[in-house]
Design a protein around this motif. Structure first.
Motif, mmCIF file in Angstrom:
data_model
loop_
_atom_site.group_PDB
_atom_site.id
_atom_site.type_symbol
_atom_site.label_atom_id
_atom_site.label_comp_id
_atom_site.label_asym_id
_atom_site.label_seq_id
_atom_site.Cartn_x
_atom_site.Cartn_y
_atom_site.Cartn_z
ATOM 1 N N PRO A 78 0.898 -1.075 -0.152
ATOM 2 C CA PRO A 78 -0.091 0.041 -0.003
ATOM 3 C C PRO A 78 0.792 1.301 -0.038
ATOM 4 C CG PRO A 78 0.201 -0.888 2.167
ATOM 5 C CD PRO A 78 0.811 -1.921 1.394
ATOM 6 N N MET A 79 0.367 2.455 -0.259
ATOM 7 C CA MET A 79 1.103 3.827 -0.278
ATOM 8 C C MET A 79 0.019 4.391 0.683
ATOM 9 S SD MET A 79 2.414 4.563 -4.267
ATOM 10 C CE MET A 79 3.249 5.822 -3.298
ATOM 11 N N GLY B 21 1.861 0.660 -4.831
ATOM 12 C CA GLY B 21 3.073 0.886 -5.299
ATOM 13 C C GLY B 21 4.091 -0.067 -4.865
ATOM 14 N N GLY B 22 5.229 0.461 -5.369
ATOM 15 C CA GLY B 22 6.424 -0.603 -4.925
ATOM 16 C C GLY B 22 7.777 0.155 -5.220
ATOM 17 N N PHE B 23 8.819 -0.259 -4.193
ATOM 18 C CA PHE B 23 10.182 0.002 -4.315
ATOM 19 C C PHE B 23 10.938 -1.230 -4.506
ATOM 20 C CE2 PHE B 23 7.931 2.886 -1.431
ATOM 21 C CZ PHE B 23 8.437 4.183 -1.889
ATOM 22 N N HIS C 273 4.418 4.409 -8.618
ATOM 23 C CA HIS C 273 3.107 4.910 -8.208
ATOM 24 C C HIS C 273 2.196 4.214 -9.137
ATOM 25 C CE1 HIS C 273 5.657 8.127 -6.737
ATOM 26 N NE2 HIS C 273 4.921 8.573 -5.938
ATOM 27 N N PHE C 274 1.000 3.278 -8.716
ATOM 28 C CA PHE C 274 -0.004 2.707 -9.366
ATOM 29 C C PHE C 274 -1.119 3.406 -9.386
ATOM 30 C CE2 PHE C 274 -3.632 0.041 -10.260
ATOM 31 C CZ PHE C 274 -3.309 -0.592 -11.679
ATOM 32 N N HIS D 212 -11.246 2.550 -20.965
ATOM 33 C CA HIS D 212 -10.454 2.276 -19.581
ATOM 34 C C HIS D 212 -9.062 2.002 -19.806
ATOM 35 C CE1 HIS D 212 -14.322 2.419 -16.968
ATOM 36 N NE2 HIS D 212 -14.981 2.150 -18.094
ATOM 37 N N GLY D 213 -8.556 2.457 -18.679
ATOM 38 C CA GLY D 213 -7.066 1.905 -18.676
ATOM 39 C C GLY D 213 -6.634 2.218 -17.313
ATOM 40 N N PHE D 214 -5.285 1.663 -17.068
ATOM 41 C CA PHE D 214 -4.517 1.978 -15.915
ATOM 42 C C PHE D 214 -2.953 2.229 -16.332
ATOM 43 C CE2 PHE D 214 -4.651 -2.720 -16.967
ATOM 44 C CZ PHE D 214 -3.300 -3.169 -16.588
ATOM 45 N N MET D 215 -2.537 2.518 -15.155
ATOM 46 C CA MET D 215 -0.979 3.021 -15.558
ATOM 47 C C MET D 215 -0.138 2.910 -14.374
ATOM 48 S SD MET D 215 -1.040 7.175 -16.154
ATOM 49 C CE MET D 215 -1.091 8.349 -14.923
ATOM 50 N N VAL D 216 1.220 2.838 -14.537
ATOM 51 C CA VAL D 216 2.436 2.789 -13.674
ATOM 52 C C VAL D 216 3.085 4.361 -13.930
ATOM 53 C CG1 VAL D 216 4.369 1.582 -12.674
ATOM 54 C CG2 VAL D 216 2.524 0.244 -13.460
#
Length: 562
Positions: free
Chosen positions: A185-186, A343-345, A360-361, A377-381
């Motif tokens: 989570p962020m 998100g992720g590191f 950041h998602f 519709h879409g998503f991104m990183v």
């Protein structure tokens, strides 16, 4: 006109609001805050989901632009900075990420004595009120409310975390706690559905104190020196009225990574040749002022979504009106989130000792400025290398306070940064290709499947890369000849003057900058007051497996090959 105070704080931003609150806790101390911006009462500031509006307008934003960036083919890049109480914490993306423990140990290694992680952690805790209460890492009763937004209700958030695990990385329950590295989570600075800027958290609760004076729409023209001592500030109100405020104690500059070096330079403190060229009398030759500027940058990697569950379906006027009405009436719903909820590191190379890439998602395909949403519709990183090697500068053009300085970040000046983006794209593609996204993943929209080679990736990055809005380092803390402030944040060679904001960071933390800026101001307030510093923490730091052996941080461990 002349007024006298113990402390003059220049800038009511992420750091200045903290200082105003903490220094005015002593009723015997008289504090003045000078801020060029005005009120933050706008719904577009207080509603978390409306973040793109104040960030991209001119009313609450200095709207700085870089010089043509050589590494970007001459493109100029927007560098927003808050022009309102709360500063950039009132217009930013509300992300609360502290950075890796090693980032602060790096600061100490670069000459910022006393700023290692063990010393900083207690001040992160003192600042914070975490939704789940305190522990060895999180704070429970501080002014700054932090939470996890809508707790990843949209299934795409969890798909991103699951895909990271399937790609061979670990998951982390709390990237601000024991283990930053991994997917999870962020967190964000929101309280009861409202943006919890430093204006809301620190400044407003203190403004009823009779010993605190806050003057808005005040442009500070210069810090006044008597020999090598700061004794006050000259500021200008509407209509050209100029006022001198005297400081019997200290002048504290908290004008941010662009404003602080610019103010020092206008005051005659900076590189002698630069000041002379701009027509400013040299009062103190300090060559590092304005140098060492650095910034995080990112690209938007976008995919079509096969299911109609993304925020792209909420971009119409009717949907926006309903979201806004729910916020006005109940402070609930989509409006209370910045929508960066997972998100992720990760480390981009097996040799690295801590993460250098952040994800950041977002369950939408659009731009950070709110423009050009996908038709469908879409998503991104959003991703980029978080430990940039390129360095730029802030340099005044004239003595005029209202004339913006020259800003050059020097994006992609170093091959390490160009290679960093290549790795970001390829690693992101591997993650999105995992089974967790099979039901959602459509075609790759940006950059598109045909962008494969190093040259193709480099060209796409030059054309589309944007700032992540994390400039810092332009008044660097340290001990060498190019350092601007010492480890107590005192301007080297000048008495009674400190710089307290992200401009003093020796290097970028591996995270968003609001949280570490607030921490810095919390610790600085004790240093300024001469109070005993909080005891160093002995909390353990999570270290991922495979350090120095593999790029992956989980199981199965695999080396990265392309």
């Amino acid at each position: 006109m002349t007024e006298t105070y113990d402390y003059i704080i220049i800038g009511a931003g992420s750091a200045g609001c903290v200082l105003a609150n903490r220094l005015s806790e002593d009723p015997a101390t008289k504090v003045l805050v000078l801020e060029y911006g005005g009120s933050d009462k706008s719904i577009f500031i207080q509603m978390p989901t409306a973040l793109s509006i104040p960030m991209n307008g001119t009313k609450y934003n200095w709207k700085y632009m870089t010089l043509p960036e050589p590494g970007l083919g001459g493109r100029q890049v927007h560098c927003p900075r808050g022009k309102v109480i709360g500063g950039s914490s009132s217009i930013n993306g509300l992300v609360y990420m502290r950075g890796h423990a090693s980032d602060f140990d790096e600061w100490e290694a670069l000459g910022a004595r006393g700023w290692r992680y063990a010393n900083c952690l207690p001040y992160f805790q003192r600042a914070e009120s975490w939704q789940d209460g305190g522990d060895a890492y999180r704070g429970a009763s501080g002014p700054l409310a932090t939470n996890a937004g809508n707790k990843m209700k949209n299934p795409l958030y969890k798909a991103f975390v699951d895909a990271g695990h399937e790609a061979g990385y670990i998951t982390t329950e709390d990237p601000n706690g024991h283990m930053q590295e991994g997917f999870g989570p962020m967190h964000m600075t929101v309280k009861d559905g409202v943006r919890w800027s430093t204006a809301n958290a620190y400044l407003k609760p203190a403004m009823s104190r009779p010993n605190l004076t806050v003057i808005t729409h005040a442009m500070t023209r210069r810090v006044i020196l008597d020999g090598k001592r700061a004794v006050g500030a000259e500021y200008e109100l509407g209509g050209g009225q100029r006022i001198v405020a005297k400081a019997t104690g200290e002048v504290l500059i908290s004008s941010g990574p662009i404003g602080s070096p610019h103010l020092l330079q206008r005051s005659g403190i900076g590189p002698a040749a630069l000041l002379q060229k701009a027509g400013v009398a040299v009062l103190h030759d300090l060559p590092g002022v304005g140098e060492n500027l650095q910034d995080h940058s990112e690209v938007y990697i976008q995919y079509a979504c096969k299911e109609p569950i993304t925020l792209n379906g909420k971009m119409g006027l009717l949907s926006k009106a309903m979201i806004g009405a729910e916020w006005l009436l109940f402070k609930k719903g989509l409006s209370v989130s910045n929508h960066f909820e997972s998100g992720g590191f990760i480390r981009s190379d097996a040799s690295l000792q801590w993460p250098d890439i952040q994800f950041h998602f977002l369950p939408a395909a659009m731009r950070y400025d709110g423009k050009k949403p996908l038709d469908g519709h879409g998503f991104m990183v959003l991703t980029g290398p978080n430990k940039p090697k390129s360095r730029g500068y802030v340099r005044l053009r004239s003595p005029e306070a209202h004339e913006q300085p020259d800003i050059l970040i020097n994006y992609l000046d170093r091959e390490e940064d160009r290679e960093g983006f290549r790795r970001c794209l390829r690693l992101t593609r591997e993650i999105i290709a995992q089974p967790a996204f099979d039901r959602f993943r459509g075609e790759e929209i940006a950059p598109g499947k045909d962008v494969r080679s190093n040259d193709e990736i480099d060209a796409w990055v030059r054309e589309t890369m944007e700032s992540t809005y994390h400039p810092c380092g332009s008044c660097r803390m340290g001990e060498d000849a190019m350092a601007v402030v010492d480890s107590d944040l005192k301007v080297r060679g000048v008495e009674g003057l400190r710089v307290i904001d992200s401009s003093v960071f020796p290097a970028e933390p591996n995270a968003n900058l609001n949280a570490p800026t607030i921490m810095l101001a919390e610790r600085a307030s004790d240093i300024v007051r001469g109070k005993p510093l909080l005891a160093a923490s002995n909390a353990a730091v999570g270290i991922a497996s495979g350090i120095g052996v593999t790029q992956r941080s989980g199981t199965p461990l695999r080396t990265l090959q392309h």
